[in-house]
Design an enzyme around this catalytic site. Structure first.
Site, PDB file in Angstrom:
ATOM      1  N   SER A 158       0.560  -1.235   0.002  1.00 53.39           N
ATOM      2  CA  SER A 158      -0.107   0.131   0.447  1.00 53.39           C
ATOM      3  C   SER A 158       0.725   1.196  -0.461  1.00 53.39           C
ATOM      4  O   SER A 158       0.170   2.602  -0.247  1.00 53.39           O
ATOM      5  CB  SER A 158      -1.306  -0.010   1.002  1.00 53.39           C
ATOM      6  OG  SER A 158      -0.115  -0.102   1.965  1.00 53.39           O
ATOM      7  N   HIS A 213     -40.946  20.793 -10.198  1.00 55.13           N
ATOM      8  CA  HIS A 213     -41.556  20.383 -11.322  1.00 55.13           C
ATOM      9  C   HIS A 213     -40.674  20.522 -12.375  1.00 55.13           C
ATOM     10  O   HIS A 213     -41.517  20.659 -13.628  1.00 55.13           O
ATOM     11  CB  HIS A 213     -42.381  19.449 -11.497  1.00 55.13           C
ATOM     12  CG  HIS A 213     -43.569  18.902 -10.833  1.00 55.13           C
ATOM     13  ND1 HIS A 213     -43.253  17.781 -10.612  1.00 55.13           N
ATOM     14  CD2 HIS A 213     -44.320  19.472 -10.062  1.00 55.13           C
ATOM     15  CE1 HIS A 213     -44.662  17.520  -9.534  1.00 55.13           C
ATOM     16  NE2 HIS A 213     -45.212  18.481  -8.809  1.00 55.13           N
ATOM     17  N   SER A 249     -15.669  25.816 -26.645  1.00 53.89           N
ATOM     18  CA  SER A 249     -16.487  24.796 -27.837  1.00 53.89           C
ATOM     19  C   SER A 249     -14.766  24.935 -29.002  1.00 53.89           C
ATOM     20  O   SER A 249     -13.570  25.891 -29.191  1.00 53.89           O
ATOM     21  CB  SER A 249     -17.253  24.251 -28.164  1.00 53.89           C
ATOM     22  OG  SER A 249     -17.225  24.121 -29.938  1.00 53.89           O
ATOM     23  N   LYS A 295     -19.328  29.941 -28.753  1.00 51.86           N
ATOM     24  CA  LYS A 295     -19.806  28.304 -27.546  1.00 51.86           C
ATOM     25  C   LYS A 295     -19.612  29.261 -26.138  1.00 51.86           C
ATOM     26  O   LYS A 295     -17.822  29.394 -26.113  1.00 51.86           O
ATOM     27  CB  LYS A 295     -19.726  26.944 -27.565  1.00 51.86           C
ATOM     28  CG  LYS A 295     -20.742  26.147 -28.305  1.00 51.86           C
ATOM     29  CD  LYS A 295     -22.022  26.552 -27.812  1.00 51.86           C
ATOM     30  CE  LYS A 295     -22.451  25.653 -26.719  1.00 51.86           C
ATOM     31  NZ  LYS A 295     -22.593  24.079 -27.117  1.00 51.86           N
ATOM     32  N   GLU A 321     -20.586  21.555 -14.606  1.00 47.66           N
ATOM     33  CA  GLU A 321     -20.695  19.853 -14.995  1.00 47.66           C
ATOM     34  C   GLU A 321     -19.506  19.614 -14.436  1.00 47.66           C
ATOM     35  O   GLU A 321     -20.458  17.677 -14.027  1.00 47.66           O
ATOM     36  CB  GLU A 321     -20.760  20.321 -16.672  1.00 47.66           C
ATOM     37  CG  GLU A 321     -22.102  21.150 -17.742  1.00 47.66           C
ATOM     38  CD  GLU A 321     -21.315  20.955 -18.598  1.00 47.66           C
ATOM     39  OE1 GLU A 321     -22.442  21.003 -19.514  1.00 47.66           O
ATOM     40  OE2 GLU A 321     -20.676  21.108 -19.258  1.00 47.66           O
ATOM     41  N   GLN A 346      -7.384  -2.972   4.082  1.00 51.14           N
ATOM     42  CA  GLN A 346      -6.127  -1.595   2.855  1.00 51.14           C
ATOM     43  C   GLN A 346      -6.891  -0.866   1.477  1.00 51.14           C
ATOM     44  O   GLN A 346      -6.595  -0.042   1.330  1.00 51.14           O
ATOM     45  CB  GLN A 346      -4.830  -2.551   2.970  1.00 51.14           C
ATOM     46  CG  GLN A 346      -4.631  -2.003   2.272  1.00 51.14           C
ATOM     47  CD  GLN A 346      -2.974  -2.516   1.699  1.00 51.14           C
ATOM     48  OE1 GLN A 346      -1.626  -2.955   3.139  1.00 51.14           O
ATOM     49  NE2 GLN A 346      -1.958  -3.274   1.195  1.00 51.14           N
TER      50      GLN A 346
END
Ligand code: ARG
Length: 488
Positions: free
Chosen positions: A50, A183, A304, A310, A317, A349
Site C-alpha cells: 500500500s 417540477h 468549444s 460557445k 458540469e 487496506q
C-alpha cells in the site's frame, strides 16, 4: 521524565535537527515477517503493497510514533536514551521526506514499515524497540483516523467560506424576484436571496455533519496493539491527549476493526457533493440562453473546439459529475466492510484510496464553487421578466377569494383555474388581467385584488416563519451570520 507533549507540539520546529546518521545495515527483506524467508512474488507486491498510496500518511505516522515512543519512555518501557534516538531519527526522516532527499519508494509494504525500516537503518536497536506494545493494526487505525480528523476540519472550514459567500450574494438580492419552481415549472415568486439561503441551509447542515463526526470519532486507538491490548504497562490516556484526542477508545477489538470514521467522512462528502451537484445543475440551467439569469465569469467557462460562439459551463458540469465518484467511494467501503469478521483483515487496506479521492474531490469542489459563485454575474431583470410567465400569483388569488370573500379554498382553487384559462386564451399572465376581466369570472372580486396579483406583493405576502418575504429572508441571513460568528 521526558516532556513528550513538548516534543509533539514542537514537531514542526524540530525539523532540521542535527544529523545522527550511523549507516546501520538492515536487511530489506520482510521486516514484517518472522516466518517467511523467500522473496515475495512481484505480483504479490503489486497487490499487497500500500506504500504507493499510503505514503501520504507519513506525518500522521511519525506523530503517532513520537507519541508512542515518548509514552514508552515515560513508563520506563524503553530507556530515555532510546527515546532520544528515536526522536532524532524520526525528525530526521520527516525532514528527508519533506525535502525529498529520501526516496520513500523503498521496497516496503506500507508507510509504517518504510519508516520503521528507515529508522532502524539510522539508529539500530533503538529503532527496533519502537514497535513495543504496538501493532500495525492500531498504528494504521491511528494514522488513518488522524488524517480523517485533520481533513474533516479542513473541509468544514471550506464549507464555512462557501456559506459566507452565499450570505454575501443573498444579502444583495433579497428583493430580486425570480419564479420559484416545482417540477421545474413556474410556481410562486420568491427572491433570489431566499433561493441562495436554501443552499446555505444545506451547506450548514453539511458543516454540522462534519462537526459531529469529528466529535464522535475523536478517540485514540493507539495502544490497542493487534486486537486485545498489551501486557506492557502502557498509558493510552497519555498518547491520546498528546495527539489531540479526547480519550482513548474503550474496546481494543472494536478499535482495530472500526472504519466508521472513514465511512462517515465518505458519507458526509457524498451528501455535500449531492448538494453541490444540485446547485451546479441550477447554475447550468440559469446560464443557458433559455434562462439567461446568470453569467459565469469567463474564468469559469470554456469554449468549444469547433463552435466559435460557445461558452460552456464545464465547471458546474464537472462538479455535478464528480458527485458520482463520491457516491462510488462510499459504496465501495461499505461493501468492503460488510462481511468482515473481527478484527483486522487485509481487505481493510482498501479503505484508503477512496477516502483520499473523496477528500481531494471535496476540497477542490468547494474551493472552485466558492470562487465561481463570488464571480458570477446575476441578471436581475431577466429573473424578474421570467416572473411574468406562469401565473405565479394564482395561489395568491385563491387566498384572496378565501380571505376576502369567504369562498371555501377548493372552490376558490377552481375559480382561479378558470381565471388562468381565460388569461391563457388572451395570451397574457393573470397579473396582467384587468379588474373587469376578473369580475367577468367572479363578480365579487373588487379593486383591492390588483395589489395582490403583483409578483413582489405576492413574494412579500409569504411572511410565515421560514417564508420568502424579504423581511423573512433578511431574518434568515441574520441568523446565519450569528451562527458563523459562533462556530468560528
Ligand atoms: N497497510 C496495512 C493497511 O493499510 C497496514 C496494516 C497491516 N496489518 C497487518 N496485520 N497486515 O491496512
Amino acid at each position: 521524565m521526558l516532556n513528550f507533549e513538548f516534543i509533539l507540539l514542537n514537531l514542526d520546529k524540530m525539523i532540521g535537527i542535527k544529523s545522527i546518521k550511523r549507516g546501520i545495515k538492515v536487511s530489506k527483506k520482510k521486516i514484517a515477517s518472522a516466518r517467511i524467508d523467500t522473496e515475495s512474488s512481484d505480483l504479490l507486491k503489486v497487490l499487497n503493497n500500500s506504500l504507493p498510496f499510503d505514503k501520504v500518511l507519513y506525518l500522521e505516522d511519525i506523530k503517532g510514533s513520537l507519541a508512542h515512543a515518548s509514552m514508552l519512555a515515560n513508563k520506563g518501557i524503553i530507556s530515555g536514551d532510546d527515546f532520544k534516538q528515536i526522536n532524532l531519527g524520526l525528525n530526521e526522516i520527516l525532514e528527508e521526506i519533506i525535502s525529498g532527499s529520501w526516496d520513500i519508494e523503498e521496497d516496503q509494504e506500507d508507510i509504517h514499515m518504510a519508516i520503521e525500516y528507515r529508522l532502524t537503518q539510522k539508529i539500530g536497536d533503538a529503532g527496533k524497540r519502537l514497535h513495543t506494545a504496538r501493532s500495525r493494526n492500531d498504528q494504521v487505525a491511528l494514522d488513518f483516523r488522524l488524517y480523517v480528523q485533520k481533513e474533516t476540519k479542513e473541509i468544514a472550514a471550506l464549507l464555512l467560506n462557501l456559506v459566507e459567500t452565499l450570505l454575501v450574494i443573498a444579502s444583495k438580492h433579497t428583493e430580486t424576484l425570480l419564479p420559484g419552481m416545482t417540477h421545474l415549472q413556474h410556481a410562486q415568486p420568491i427572491n433570489f436571496g431566499y433561493h441562495m439561503m436554501a443552499y446555505a441551509s444545506m451547506f450548514k447542515r453539511d458543516f454540522e455533519r462534519f462537526e459531529s463526526s469529528y466529535k464522535r470519532n475523536n478517540f485514540s486507538p493507539l495502544g490497542c496493539a493487534a486486537l486485545a491490548g498489551t501486557p506492557h504497562p502502557i498509558d493510552r490516556d497519555m498518547t491520546a491527549s498528546a495527539l489531540g484526542f479526547d480519550a482513548p477508545t474503550l474496546n481494543c477489538l472494536d478499535s482495530v476493526s472500526d472504519r466508521d470514521f472513514a465511512l462517515e467522512i465518505l458519507f458526509n462528502i457524498a451528501t455535500m457533493m449531492m448538494h453541490i451537484s444540485r446547485l451546479s445543475e441550477e447554475l447550468i440551467l440559469w446560464s443557458s440562453s433559455e434562462f439567461g439569469w446568470i453569467k459565469l465569469s469567463d474564468r469559469h467557462a470554456t469554449g468549444s473546439s469547433i463552435m466559435p460562439q460557445k461558452k460552456n459551463p464545464d465547471i458546474p458540469e464537472l462538479l455535478r459529475g464528480k458527485t458520482g465518484r463520491a457516491n462510488g467511494n462510499l459504496i465501495s467501503l461499505l461493501t468492503v466492510m460488510k462481511g468482515l469478521p473481527l478484527a483486522y483483515n487485509k481487505d481493510m487496506q482498501e479503505d484508503k484510496e477512496g477516502v483520499f479521492d473523496s477528500v481531494k474531490t471535496a476540497k477542490l469542489s468547494l474551493s472552485v464553487l466558492d470562487e465561481m459563485l463570488a464571480q458570477m454575474g446575476i441578471d436581475k431583470e431577466a429573473m424578474e421578466r421570467a416572473c411574468n410567465k406562469g401565473h405565479l400569483s394564482a395561489t395568491d388569488l385563491a387566498d384572496y377569494l378565501v380571505k376576502k370573500i369567504g369562498v371555501p379554498f377548493r372552490d376558490a382553487y377552481h375559480i382561479v383555474g378558470n381565471v388562468v384559462n381565460f388569461a391563457e386564451e388572451k395570451g397574457v399572465d393573470i397579473s396582467e388581467l384587468g379588474l373587469s376581466d376578473l369580475q367577468s369570472i367572479e363578480p365579487k372580486i373588487s379593486e383591492d385584488v390588483l395589489g395582490i396579483l403583483d409578483n413582489k406583493a405576492s413574494m412579500n405576502a409569504r411572511r410565515s416563519k421560514g417564508g420568502t418575504a424579504t423581511s423573512r429572508t433578511l431574518e434568515q441571513i441574520e441568523i446565519f451570520k450569528g451562527w458563523i460568528k459562533n462556530v468560528q
